[in-house]
Design a protein around this motif. Structure first.
Motif, mmCIF file in Angstrom:
data_model
loop_
_atom_site.group_PDB
_atom_site.id
_atom_site.type_symbol
_atom_site.label_atom_id
_atom_site.label_comp_id
_atom_site.label_asym_id
_atom_site.label_seq_id
_atom_site.Cartn_x
_atom_site.Cartn_y
_atom_site.Cartn_z
ATOM 1 N N ASN A 427 34.348 33.716 42.204
ATOM 2 C CA ASN A 427 34.730 34.721 41.222
ATOM 3 C C ASN A 427 36.146 35.205 41.489
ATOM 4 N N PRO A 428 36.800 35.760 40.476
ATOM 5 C CA PRO A 428 38.094 36.379 40.713
ATOM 6 C C PRO A 428 37.956 37.554 41.687
ATOM 7 N N PRO A 429 38.999 37.928 42.334
ATOM 8 C CA PRO A 429 38.919 39.077 43.253
ATOM 9 C C PRO A 429 38.499 40.344 42.511
ATOM 10 N N ILE A 430 37.499 41.026 43.064
ATOM 11 C CA ILE A 430 36.983 42.223 42.418
ATOM 12 C C ILE A 430 38.016 43.339 42.419
ATOM 13 N N LYS A 431 38.900 43.297 43.381
ATOM 14 C CA LYS A 431 39.896 44.364 43.483
ATOM 15 C C LYS A 431 40.768 44.454 42.233
ATOM 16 N N LEU A 432 40.932 43.322 41.559
ATOM 17 C CA LEU A 432 41.811 43.334 40.392
ATOM 18 C C LEU A 432 41.253 44.178 39.265
ATOM 19 N N LEU A 433 39.947 44.407 39.267
ATOM 20 C CA LEU A 433 39.359 45.240 38.219
ATOM 21 C C LEU A 433 39.770 46.694 38.348
ATOM 22 N N ASP A 434 40.333 47.047 39.502
ATOM 23 C CA ASP A 434 40.815 48.417 39.646
ATOM 24 C C ASP A 434 42.011 48.689 38.743
ATOM 25 N N PHE A 435 42.728 47.596 38.407
ATOM 26 C CA PHE A 435 43.913 47.759 37.572
ATOM 27 C C PHE A 435 43.795 46.814 36.372
ATOM 28 N N GLN A 436 43.647 47.420 35.228
ATOM 29 C CA GLN A 436 43.401 46.654 34.006
ATOM 30 C C GLN A 436 44.482 45.624 33.710
ATOM 31 N N PRO A 437 45.788 45.916 33.851
ATOM 32 C CA PRO A 437 46.795 44.897 33.537
ATOM 33 C C PRO A 437 46.630 43.614 34.346
ATOM 34 N N LEU A 438 46.286 43.752 35.647
ATOM 35 C CA LEU A 438 46.093 42.551 36.463
ATOM 36 C C LEU A 438 44.863 41.770 36.017
ATOM 37 N N PHE A 510 45.321 34.306 44.573
ATOM 38 C CA PHE A 510 44.210 33.748 43.797
ATOM 39 C C PHE A 510 44.717 32.730 42.770
ATOM 40 N N VAL A 511 45.862 33.041 42.150
ATOM 41 C CA VAL A 511 46.445 32.048 41.232
ATOM 42 C C VAL A 511 46.850 30.797 42.002
ATOM 43 N N ALA A 590 29.128 25.625 36.764
ATOM 44 C CA ALA A 590 28.981 27.085 36.726
ATOM 45 C C ALA A 590 30.283 27.766 36.369
ATOM 46 N N GLY A 591 31.410 27.005 36.327
ATOM 47 C CA GLY A 591 32.684 27.609 35.958
ATOM 48 C C GLY A 591 33.546 27.888 37.163
ATOM 49 N N GLN A 592 34.001 26.770 37.830
ATOM 50 C CA GLN A 592 34.839 26.932 39.016
ATOM 51 C C GLN A 592 36.146 27.572 38.606
ATOM 52 N N GLU A 593 36.681 28.419 39.470
ATOM 53 C CA GLU A 593 37.877 29.220 39.285
ATOM 54 C C GLU A 593 37.805 30.067 38.031
ATOM 55 N N SER A 594 36.647 30.482 37.612
ATOM 56 C CA SER A 594 36.509 31.315 36.420
ATOM 57 C C SER A 594 35.635 32.508 36.740
ATOM 58 N N VAL A 595 35.729 33.470 35.928
ATOM 59 C CA VAL A 595 34.883 34.659 36.105
ATOM 60 C C VAL A 595 33.479 34.343 35.638
ATOM 61 N N THR A 596 32.488 35.004 36.188
ATOM 62 C CA THR A 596 31.113 34.867 35.725
ATOM 63 C C THR A 596 30.970 35.551 34.379
ATOM 64 N N GLU A 597 29.832 35.299 33.753
ATOM 65 C CA GLU A 597 29.613 35.894 32.447
ATOM 66 C C GLU A 597 29.618 37.421 32.515
ATOM 67 N N GLU A 598 29.037 37.967 33.588
ATOM 68 C CA GLU A 598 29.016 39.430 33.706
ATOM 69 C C GLU A 598 30.417 39.978 33.937
ATOM 70 N N SER A 599 31.183 39.331 34.848
ATOM 71 C CA SER A 599 32.527 39.828 35.132
ATOM 72 C C SER A 599 33.426 39.665 33.928
#
Length: 606
Positions: A427-438, A510-511, A590-599
């Motif tokens: 999954n993408p780093p969860i920390k990025l959800l703290d900042f919407q632009p990222l 991550f990129v 399952a979607g490698q290097e992609s966010v899950t459906e919930e994220s």
């Protein structure tokens, strides 16, 4: 013949006779010459007295004769009148006869000419009569010849081409024997040639339709029997007509959806183009077939003989020139539809196009390499557009960001993702959800990577990396300008520094990981033949260094701990190795290097 004089006439008597008869009128009366001579002899025997009395005696005789004549005239005057009238009538009739004879003589030459003409007409009529009798005797055979044109037309229109060709051959034999003497044979020959042209037109039109191999073989055989085209002309005509039919099929494909159009074009070309190739190979024996069957020294000898026979080589090149034109046509269709856009189905289109190109390798025309630049251009264009879109959304989201509400949102999302994390899905780093632009930026970027990951050529890695680096540099400039324009308090300043830290130490690594997943180093090393020592330099080239990319905001980036730096360095190598040790297919599905459906749904809500 003049009467002969009496034998006893003396010369003196003769001289006297000539003197007495010197008058021309008397000389003309040669009929009474014997009587005159006899009377002269009688006078010679008279005495003088008798001679003196002889004139009177002659006068008296004359008077007597005149009286007798008068008496005769008076007694027979009617007879004399009738005689005169009869003489006059006779003279008149003779005059008429003479005029008629003159007219007859004038009319004799035309009569003679007409007689000759009549004779000739009689001969002509006689010959015509004999010819008519002979025609009547051979009526059935002549009727068959006269019906050749009609029978041939019926055969051609009903597609009985074998019978039509037999009739045409028979007409050719007749033409060689009798065309110079019998005009009717020449007319039948002209009719036969006209129907042969109609037959040729019908056969050529059939080549513009969907025909099976057996029918195609029969058509070409019939055209060859017509002996209209040379071998090279026949090849060109066959390829032209089949090309017209194939182009008509391509033109009937709907152009509303570029993806449907190009896939249908691939399907039509793959099926029908190979049918045409099969038909051509069976109909025309090419040199390459013979050359491919030869081996070793035989190939060199065969190639030398082919080089000497330029005509044969040119005929064999026709087919490959036509195939090259069809490949160019397909590449033009592919390029046009790719420019119009096929959405997220580039991977499906790439697989079909590559399978189509690989199929052409059976005829020595594997053109997959020609399609690679087209897909590279489309993929690079799509990456550039999506990166630009991600940057625009990043700029827009950063401009609207409310720094006061970030803390509460951060704790709620952290708890949610911690409870839903799995070991098989990256999954993408969860920390990025703290900042919407990222999060918005990464979401758009991952969406682009997911669309192209199955059809991404390794040759574009440097260009994709250049686009990503350029995007990060533009982001750094925008963040720097944003920081100069904004007035932060102490807490907002701390959040902003944390935002920059996440950008440098979370988003960029991550990129980097996503990029290495799209372009695995081991595959690049295998494909390009990079040595192990060169590979170390290559790793440094593909590394996304935050300090280099984010120079404008470098003063805001806090330093990482040594442990985190080691993890990032190992991420260039070890991350990919660890992934391959797990179930690679499950990770991709399952979607490698992609966010899950919930994220992903939460990111979209933000």
């Amino acid at each position: 013949m003049e009467p002969s004089e009496p034998s006893n006439v003396t010369s003196g008597e003769q001289i006297l006779y000539n003197l007495l008869l010197c008058d021309e009128s008397e000389q003309g009366q040669r009929a009474s010459i014997n009587e005159s001579l006899a009377y002269l002899q009688e006078l010679n025997s008279f005495h003088l007295d008798r001679l003196q009395c002889e004139p009177r005696s002659l006068f008296e005789q004359k008077q007597a004769i005149n009286e007798e004549i008068k008496n005769l005239a008076f007694s027979n005057y009617k007879t004399f009148i009738r005689t005169a009238q009869c003489s006059k009538d006779i003279y008149s009739d003779f005059s008429i006869i003479d005029a008629k004879l003159d007219q007859l003589m004038q009319k004799m030459p035309p009569f003679h000419q007409e007689s000759e003409n009549f004779t000739k007409n009689i001969h002509s009529m006689n010959w015509t009569r004999r010819a008519t009798n002979q025609t009547l005797q051979k009526h059935n055979q002549l009727l068959e010849i006269l019906e050749i044109s009609q029978v041939m037309e019926t055969c051609v229109r009903n597609e009985y081409y074998e019978e039509a060709l037999d009739l045409a051959n028979y007409v050719k034999r007749l033409d060689k024997k009798y065309s110079s003497t019998i005009p009717l044979v020449q007319q039948i020959t002209d009719d036969a040639n006209r129907y042969l042209n109609l037959m040729l037109h019908q056969l050529l039109q059939q080549l513009k339709t969907n025909i099976q191999f057996n029918q195609c073989l029969k058509i070409i055989s019939l055209i060859r029997r017509l002996d209209v085209f040379a071998e090279s002309e026949l090849r060109i005509k066959f390829l032209q007509l089949r090309d017209v039919w194939l182009n008509n099929l391509l033109q009937r494909i709907p152009t509303n959806d570029p993806y449907t159009h190009v896939t249908k074009s691939i399907e039509e070309l793959r099926i029908h183009l190979f049918d045409i190739i099969t038909q051509y190979k069976a109909l025309f024996s090419d040199d390459d077939t013979v050359y491919s069957s030869a081996t070793g020294a035989n190939q060199d000898k065969l190639l030398a003989s082919l080089l000497l026979n330029n005509k044969q080589m040119n005929e064999s090149k026709l087919f490959y020139c036509w195939l090259q034109s069809k490949i160019s046509q397909f590449l033009a269709i592919l390029d046009k539809d790719l420019r119009l856009g096929v959405g997220s189905r580039i991977d499906s289109l790439l697989s079909q196009a590559m399978y189509f190109g690989l199929a052409f390798s059976r005829v020595g025309l594997d053109f997959r390499a020609l399609m690679v630049p087209l897909f590279e251009r489309v993929i690079l264009s799509k990456v550039s557009q999506q990166v630009t879109l991600a940057q625009d959304k990043f700029n827009e989201s950063l401009g609207k960001l409310n720094w006061v509400e970030l803390c509460a949102e951060k704790s709620r999302l952290q708890d949610f993702f911690d409870s839903n994390s799995t070991s098989t899905i990256i999954n993408p780093p969860i920390k990025l959800l703290d900042f919407q632009p990222l999060a918005v930026y990464l979401n758009v970027l991952l969406q682009c990577f997911n669309e192209i990951r199955l059809c991404l050529p390794l040759s574009v890695h440097s260009k994709v990396l250049s686009v990503i680096k350029s995007s990060f540099r533009d982001m750094a400039k925008f963040v720097c300008d944003y920081e100069k324009k904004s007035k932060f308090d102490k807490s907002e300043k701390e959040l902003f520094v944390q935002f920059v830290s996440y950008l440098a130490h979370v988003l960029v690594p991550f990129v980097q990981k996503c990029f290495l997943s799209l372009f695995p180093l081991d595959q690049i090393q295998k494909v390009y033949g990079v040595s192990q020592s060169e590979m170390e330099d290559f790793k440094q080239m593909v590394k996304l260094d935050p300090n280099e990319l984010l120079v404008e905001i470098g003063h805001l980036i806090p330093e990482e701990s040594s442990g985190e730096q080691q993890v990032q360095v190992d991420g260039l190598n070890g991350e990919r190795v660890d992934q391959e040790k797990h179930e690679e297919e499950n990770v991709e599905d399952a979607g490698q290097e992609s966010v899950t459906e919930e994220s992903k749904s939460i990111l979209e809500e933000i």
